[in-house]
Write a protein that holds these residues in place. Sequence first.
Motif, PDB file in Angstrom:
ATOM      1  N   UNK A  66       0.861  -1.178   0.000  1.00  0.00           N
ATOM      2  CA  UNK A  66       0.000   0.000   0.000  1.00  0.00           C
ATOM      3  C   UNK A  66       0.905   1.237   0.000  1.00  0.00           C
ATOM      4  N   UNK A  67       0.842   2.039  -1.071  1.00  0.00           N
ATOM      5  CA  UNK A  67       1.686   3.235  -1.123  1.00  0.00           C
ATOM      6  C   UNK A  67       1.341   4.204   0.006  1.00  0.00           C
ATOM      7  N   UNK A  68       2.382   4.842   0.547  1.00  0.00           N
ATOM      8  CA  UNK A  68       2.267   5.866   1.585  1.00  0.00           C
ATOM      9  C   UNK A  68       1.701   5.359   2.910  1.00  0.00           C
ATOM     10  N   UNK A  69       1.657   4.060   3.099  1.00  0.00           N
ATOM     11  CA  UNK A  69       1.189   3.488   4.370  1.00  0.00           C
ATOM     12  C   UNK A  69       2.309   3.602   5.404  1.00  0.00           C
ATOM     13  N   UNK A  70       1.966   3.599   6.689  1.00  0.00           N
ATOM     14  CA  UNK A  70       3.016   3.590   7.716  1.00  0.00           C
ATOM     15  C   UNK A  70       3.937   2.385   7.513  1.00  0.00           C
ATOM     16  N   UNK A  71       5.192   2.497   7.971  1.00  0.00           N
ATOM     17  CA  UNK A  71       6.156   1.424   7.692  1.00  0.00           C
ATOM     18  C   UNK A  71       5.782   0.096   8.338  1.00  0.00           C
ATOM     19  N   UNK A 130      -4.257  -8.231   2.200  1.00  0.00           N
ATOM     20  CA  UNK A 130      -4.463  -9.578   1.671  1.00  0.00           C
ATOM     21  C   UNK A 130      -5.943  -9.758   1.362  1.00  0.00           C
ATOM     22  N   UNK A 131      -6.210 -10.684   0.467  1.00  0.00           N
ATOM     23  CA  UNK A 131      -7.582 -11.070   0.160  1.00  0.00           C
ATOM     24  C   UNK A 131      -7.788 -12.441   0.782  1.00  0.00           C
ATOM     25  N   UNK A 132      -8.527 -12.467   1.892  1.00  0.00           N
ATOM     26  CA  UNK A 132      -8.768 -13.720   2.605  1.00  0.00           C
ATOM     27  C   UNK A 132     -10.208 -14.148   2.379  1.00  0.00           C
ATOM     28  N   UNK A 133     -10.392 -15.097   1.453  1.00  0.00           N
ATOM     29  CA  UNK A 133     -11.714 -15.609   1.096  1.00  0.00           C
ATOM     30  C   UNK A 133     -12.700 -14.485   0.776  1.00  0.00           C
ATOM     31  N   UNK A 134     -12.244 -13.526  -0.019  1.00  0.00           N
ATOM     32  CA  UNK A 134     -13.113 -12.442  -0.477  1.00  0.00           C
ATOM     33  C   UNK A 134     -13.166 -11.229   0.429  1.00  0.00           C
ATOM     34  N   UNK A 135     -12.467 -11.254   1.551  1.00  0.00           N
ATOM     35  CA  UNK A 135     -12.430 -10.119   2.463  1.00  0.00           C
ATOM     36  C   UNK A 135     -11.029  -9.514   2.443  1.00  0.00           C
ATOM     37  N   UNK A 136     -10.946  -8.200   2.253  1.00  0.00           N
ATOM     38  CA  UNK A 136      -9.657  -7.511   2.253  1.00  0.00           C
ATOM     39  C   UNK A 136      -9.288  -7.173   3.699  1.00  0.00           C
ATOM     40  N   UNK A 137      -8.086  -7.588   4.092  1.00  0.00           N
ATOM     41  CA  UNK A 137      -7.617  -7.390   5.461  1.00  0.00           C
ATOM     42  C   UNK A 137      -6.260  -6.695   5.423  1.00  0.00           C
ATOM     43  N   UNK A 138      -6.096  -5.680   6.265  1.00  0.00           N
ATOM     44  CA  UNK A 138      -4.813  -5.008   6.422  1.00  0.00           C
ATOM     45  C   UNK A 138      -3.890  -5.901   7.240  1.00  0.00           C
ATOM     46  N   UNK A 171       3.319 -17.152   9.227  1.00  0.00           N
ATOM     47  CA  UNK A 171       1.918 -17.096   9.621  1.00  0.00           C
ATOM     48  C   UNK A 171       1.393 -15.673   9.744  1.00  0.00           C
ATOM     49  N   UNK A 172       0.074 -15.566   9.597  1.00  0.00           N
ATOM     50  CA  UNK A 172      -0.651 -14.319   9.856  1.00  0.00           C
ATOM     51  C   UNK A 172      -1.726 -14.647  10.884  1.00  0.00           C
ATOM     52  N   UNK A 173      -1.718 -13.917  11.998  1.00  0.00           N
ATOM     53  CA  UNK A 173      -2.777 -14.045  12.993  1.00  0.00           C
ATOM     54  C   UNK A 173      -3.878 -13.077  12.581  1.00  0.00           C
ATOM     55  N   UNK A 174      -5.051 -13.593  12.263  1.00  0.00           N
ATOM     56  CA  UNK A 174      -6.173 -12.730  11.896  1.00  0.00           C
ATOM     57  C   UNK A 174      -6.905 -12.391  13.180  1.00  0.00           C
ATOM     58  N   UNK A 201     -10.678  -7.446  16.759  1.00  0.00           N
ATOM     59  CA  UNK A 201     -10.691  -6.659  17.997  1.00  0.00           C
ATOM     60  C   UNK A 201     -11.738  -5.570  17.866  1.00  0.00           C
ATOM     61  N   UNK A 202     -12.801  -5.685  18.649  1.00  0.00           N
ATOM     62  CA  UNK A 202     -13.902  -4.723  18.645  1.00  0.00           C
ATOM     63  C   UNK A 202     -14.481  -4.542  17.243  1.00  0.00           C
ATOM     64  N   UNK A 203     -14.645  -5.646  16.519  1.00  0.00           N
ATOM     65  CA  UNK A 203     -15.230  -5.621  15.185  1.00  0.00           C
ATOM     66  C   UNK A 203     -14.282  -5.203  14.080  1.00  0.00           C
ATOM     67  N   UNK A 204     -13.046  -4.918  14.409  1.00  0.00           N
ATOM     68  CA  UNK A 204     -12.047  -4.489  13.440  1.00  0.00           C
ATOM     69  C   UNK A 204     -11.105  -5.657  13.151  1.00  0.00           C
ATOM     70  N   UNK A 205     -11.113  -6.156  11.906  1.00  0.00           N
ATOM     71  CA  UNK A 205     -10.255  -7.282  11.526  1.00  0.00           C
ATOM     72  C   UNK A 205      -8.934  -6.784  10.962  1.00  0.00           C
ATOM     73  N   UNK A 206      -7.851  -7.318  11.508  1.00  0.00           N
ATOM     74  CA  UNK A 206      -6.506  -7.014  11.031  1.00  0.00           C
ATOM     75  C   UNK A 206      -5.693  -8.300  11.079  1.00  0.00           C
TER      76      UNK A 206
END
Length: 130
Positions: A32-37, A43-51, A69-72, A75-80
């Motif tokens: 993602x351009x200009x994103x924090x380091x 990623x596209x995880x089964x049709x859902x875009x996750x940061x 690994x990626x831990x999905x 937290x409070x309805x926010x997926x990361x």
Amino acid sequence: MQMILFKMNQQHYLISADTVEEVVDTIAITQVPLAPKWVEGLINLRGTVITVVNLATLIGVAESATNKNILVLNHEGNRKGLLIEEVMEVLDIEDQDVQLAGINSDSHFVGVVAVEDVIADVIDVAKLSF
């Protein structure tokens, strides 16, 4: 409480399993351009875009050579996704097993736990600023 033991660059960490929705193998991450380091990308995880956040960069520790690994998190309805080196196992940890708890209330580290032959830092997802 159940906690997930994982490692990054030969250091061990624990995170509450309550906040982890699933563990997935690392897949293609789109930059993602200009994103924090500390933002690795999307990623596209089964049709859902996750940061995906590089946890090592976020908490200021040395990065691993490989991240398996990626831990999905949900937290409070926010997926990361948290990019980590490798999940080791899921453990039952009692509250009294957490040592040095409450020493630094501003930090995302909330204590340490001796697990078998390693010492693991306990990370509180609610205190991560991402």
